[in-house]
Design an enzyme around this catalytic site. Sequence first.
Site, mmCIF file in Angstrom:
data_model
loop_
_atom_site.group_PDB
_atom_site.id
_atom_site.type_symbol
_atom_site.label_atom_id
_atom_site.label_comp_id
_atom_site.label_asym_id
_atom_site.label_seq_id
_atom_site.Cartn_x
_atom_site.Cartn_y
_atom_site.Cartn_z
ATOM 1 N N GLN A 48 -10.096 -9.449 2.078
ATOM 2 C CA GLN A 48 -10.801 -8.802 0.975
ATOM 3 C C GLN A 48 -9.937 -8.407 -0.212
ATOM 4 O OE1 GLN A 48 -13.761 -4.959 0.151
ATOM 5 N NE2 GLN A 48 -13.281 -5.537 2.235
ATOM 6 N N LYS B 277 3.283 -25.797 7.210
ATOM 7 C CA LYS B 277 4.408 -26.041 8.117
ATOM 8 C C LYS B 277 4.827 -27.501 8.127
ATOM 9 C CE LYS B 277 3.191 -22.161 11.119
ATOM 10 N NZ LYS B 277 2.810 -21.718 12.486
ATOM 11 N N VAL C 98 -1.757 -3.071 7.118
ATOM 12 C CA VAL C 98 -2.735 -2.065 6.709
ATOM 13 C C VAL C 98 -4.086 -2.724 6.480
ATOM 14 C CG1 VAL C 98 -3.381 -0.432 4.890
ATOM 15 C CG2 VAL C 98 -1.025 -0.519 5.700
ATOM 16 N N GLU D 73 -8.396 -1.633 5.438
ATOM 17 C CA GLU D 73 -9.143 -0.742 4.544
ATOM 18 C C GLU D 73 -9.063 0.718 4.941
ATOM 19 O OE1 GLU D 73 -11.266 1.052 1.845
ATOM 20 O OE2 GLU D 73 -11.079 -1.116 1.670
ATOM 21 N N GLY E 11 -14.959 20.219 -13.255
ATOM 22 C CA GLY E 11 -15.277 21.542 -13.770
ATOM 23 C C GLY E 11 -16.758 21.849 -13.808
#
Length: 415
Positions: A17, A75, A137, A139, A248
């Site tokens: 992805q 390869k 790693v 998601e 805020g």
Amino acid sequence: MSKALDGVRILDFTHVQSGPTCTQLLAWFGADVIKVERAGAGDITREQLRDIPDVDSLYFTMLNHNKRSVTIDTKNPEGKLVLEALIQKCDVLVENFAPGALDRMGFTWERIQELNPRMIVASVKGFGPGPYEDCKVYENVAQCAGGAASTTGFDDGPPVVTGAQIGDSGTGLHLALGIVTALYQRTQTGRGQKVLAAMQDGVLNLCRVKLRDQQRLERTGTMKEYPQYPNGMFGEAVPRAGNASGGGQPGWILKCKGWETDPNAYIYFITQAPVWTKICNVIGKEEWASDPDYATPAARLPHLKDIFAEIERWTMTKTKFEAMQILNRYDIPCGPILSMKEIAEEPSLRKTGTIVEVDHPTRGKYLTVGNPIKLSDSPTEVKRSPLLGEHTDEVMTELGYSPEQISALRTAGAI
């Protein structure tokens, strides 16, 4: 009409992805993206989460539009020569292999520079330089390592990952910007360079307001816009804030009419200070506009839970769309919680090309997400994803190989 990235050729070594998100975006802007895949298998997502037997999955098709597919055995010595020819002809090489994989293939940065000193090599990795740089790693790992999960969810529950793919697709978007920037710099220097987008870094960039809050917390010991205030306890780290807005202007998700049976009968409501009087009038609490306990933003902060409970009593009498129509009339910021079914069926998203129907030779028609970035002089045409190896002969011909040479390479198993 010409495309923004006409003339740019991308050698796409990406899969799953994060990388495909990046190269698809570049393809939508007009780059010629040549996706290199393994013969007989290709990108692993071609077969993941299939809903139709022996047909490329939606996972693959929705991340690989507007690309060309070639199959090369990297390869095989002759296959490696084909790759060298591609490197010499392309502007950018994009990869999201595990750390060190490109080097083990024999294509170190130094070797690539020998073949093409103008080549930009762009990489997605899980982590940048440091103790974890060799770790794989995915998601949700990126969401956890980048600070998103620890600050998502409710304070009395565990960390939560978001359904938005901020680790994979988010990093792919960051990488695309890096590539375009490097291409621009190359027009000045004539040199290629390395571009790195680490998933941890990308997630953290999208969580910058939480790093802001960490520093505020360390200085003041409390954060008045968080639902933990005034009665909750703040620890040393930024807590999970439920549906608080993070800015805020306090906001919260409120029930609407039908919530008992519809899991998405909710609206996000923001108590923006400039329209506070209008909010009071709409919900029938006119006295709050002048009440010293509610009249100012600072006075309202200790009472936010009570305020939103009162607003919810009003929203529960309206559908989310009825509430939105009324609130927008008074410029009160709000947004319905839209399900994926509602989004897929929304005509305005079809009209803008944000949702696109694509016809595929084996899958048939399906919906996909179109280009989220609209350029007035470079409109996007979303084309179907390629079949495995569909463009091998075409690309080989462009590299100068004769039909006889292509046949020999195929016999040798190089392509």
